[in-house]
Scaffold this motif. Structure first.
Motif, short mmCIF file in Angstrom:
data_model
loop_
_atom_site.label_atom_id
_atom_site.label_comp_id
_atom_site.label_asym_id
_atom_site.label_seq_id
_atom_site.Cartn_x
_atom_site.Cartn_y
_atom_site.Cartn_z
N CYS A 12 122.60 -14.41 -37.29
CA CYS A 12 123.19 -13.17 -37.83
C CYS A 12 124.62 -13.02 -37.30
O CYS A 12 125.01 -13.71 -36.35
N PHE A 13 125.37 -12.09 -37.88
CA PHE A 13 126.77 -11.97 -37.46
C PHE A 13 126.89 -11.51 -36.01
O PHE A 13 127.82 -11.88 -35.30
N GLY A 14 125.89 -10.72 -35.52
CA GLY A 14 125.95 -10.22 -34.14
C GLY A 14 125.91 -11.36 -33.13
O GLY A 14 126.70 -11.41 -32.19
N ALA A 69 124.70 -9.73 -27.08
CA ALA A 69 124.56 -8.93 -28.31
C ALA A 69 123.45 -7.89 -28.20
O ALA A 69 123.47 -6.87 -28.89
N LEU A 110 125.37 -3.06 -34.40
CA LEU A 110 124.14 -2.46 -34.93
C LEU A 110 123.17 -2.09 -33.81
O LEU A 110 122.33 -1.21 -33.98
N VAL A 111 123.30 -2.74 -32.66
CA VAL A 111 122.53 -2.32 -31.48
C VAL A 111 123.14 -1.03 -30.94
O VAL A 111 122.44 -0.09 -30.59
N THR A 164 116.18 -3.09 -33.40
CA THR A 164 116.83 -3.52 -34.64
C THR A 164 116.07 -4.61 -35.40
O THR A 164 116.26 -4.77 -36.60
N CYS A 200 118.23 -3.52 -38.42
CA CYS A 200 119.54 -4.01 -38.89
C CYS A 200 119.42 -4.73 -40.24
O CYS A 200 118.36 -5.26 -40.58
N THR A 241 118.14 -8.38 -40.35
CA THR A 241 116.68 -8.46 -40.20
C THR A 241 116.01 -8.10 -41.53
O THR A 241 115.08 -8.79 -41.98
N THR A 264 117.36 -15.31 -36.05
CA THR A 264 118.78 -14.94 -36.05
C THR A 264 119.58 -15.59 -34.92
O THR A 264 120.79 -15.39 -34.83
#
Ligand code: SF4
Length: 292
Positions: free
Chosen positions: A12-14, A74, A99-100, A161, A191, A194, A262
């Motif tokens: 994922c981007f995070g 993250a 997002l966290v 998330t 998120c 997810t 992720t």
């Protein structure tokens, strides 16, 4: 044999952004990674080789980092811990996923509104500890069976998330059912990556006989993907890399779906995909079909 890739999967981007920050650090020997930057052994080995120090997730808060800088992963940490580290003189490199942070903010806002905060997630997970670390009144709820009558005027709910949406909905419904007299606020903090990955697996499970999930054994979201297959009654293999694939297991099926957690780098997913194709090719005398 058909090998069908999930339409959304992998890093994922995070996690990607956090990894990019780590890779751009020029003096890794001065930095302690506070927990696991990604739940992936290959990537962690790469960071170890570059000279980063590491504090395991269970050591956080107990051992003292020996470097002047600390990298927050993250998964994030609570505000109290952040202040404690700054007060101790550390410089923080913060890669907490936005997002966290949103989940932290939502939980604190609900508490300010006078709610008992219920956090749907895994007890003891670093992200959940980060969300609850700044709260005075909270409970972590892992399953529908744990929901009870809370005797509270106001109840606020947030999610870790990576909570499976179906589980979150079931738990929220149960909380509402058992606490009919309470004002209940639900902040949807699962998120988007997810949600996308789980929706892709749901659709994949309708098309294949079995599922291969690539990811770290400690990764929460990876385990959730494997659990979705098991709940759908489909055989599932959770592997950390291509060498963990068992050809005898793979060859039982006419079609296999492929997804990844992720924290899983693209290269590892691609290696597993190629290995699946190779196993299928070895097994079938005739040309096999491949669907991407
Ligand atoms: S799983 Fe979601 S919340 Fe966690 S790092 Fe990735 S994008 Fe952020």
């Amino acid at each position: 044999m058909r090998i069908v890739k999930a339409t959304a999967m992998g890093m994922c981007f995070g996690v990607r952004d956090a990894l990019e920050v780590a890779r751009s650090i020029e003096n890794p020997g001065d930095v302690t990674i506070y927990g696991e930057l990604v739940h992936n052994e290959d990537v962690m080995r790469e960071l170890d080789d570059r000279g980063f120090h590491r504090l395991g997730e269970s050591e956080r808060g107990r051992s003292i980092p020996v470097t002047p800088q600390i990298m927050i992963t993250a998964h994030g940490i609570c505000k109290l811990e952040r202040l404690r580290l700054i007060a101790a003189g550390y410089r923080l490199i913060d890669t907490t996923c936005p997002l966290v942070k949103r989940a932290h903010d939502a939980a604190r806002a609900l508490e300010k509104m006078g709610c008992l905060v219920l956090v749907i997630g895994r007890r003891g997970h670093v992200e959940v500890d980060g969300i609850t670390g700044d709260l005075r009144r909270f409970e972590v709820v892992e399953s529908v069976g744990e929901v009870r009558r809370y005797d509270e005027r106001r109840i606020g709910i947030v999610c870790q998330t990576t909570t499976p949406p179906a589980l979150a909905n079931e738990i929220v419904d149960r909380i509402r059912f058992m606490n009919g007299g309470s004002d209940i606020q639900y902040a949807a903090t699962i998120c988007r990556p997810t949600l996308d990955r789980q929706a892709a697996v749901r659709s994949l499970l309708n098309q294949v006989e079995a599922l291969v999930v690539v990811g770290g054994k400690k990764s929460n979201n990876t385990r959730q993907l494997a659990e979705m297959a098991r709940n759908a009654g489909k055989p599932c293999a959770l592997v950390q890399g291509a060498d963990e694939l068992d050809p005898a297991w793979v060859n039982q099926f006419e079609s296999i779906g492929l997804t990844a957690g992720t924290s899983t780098p693209d290269k590892i997913i691609e290696d597993v995909y190629r290995r699946l194709l190779a196993i299928a090719a070895d097994h079938e005398p005739e040309p096999f079909r491949q669907v991407i």
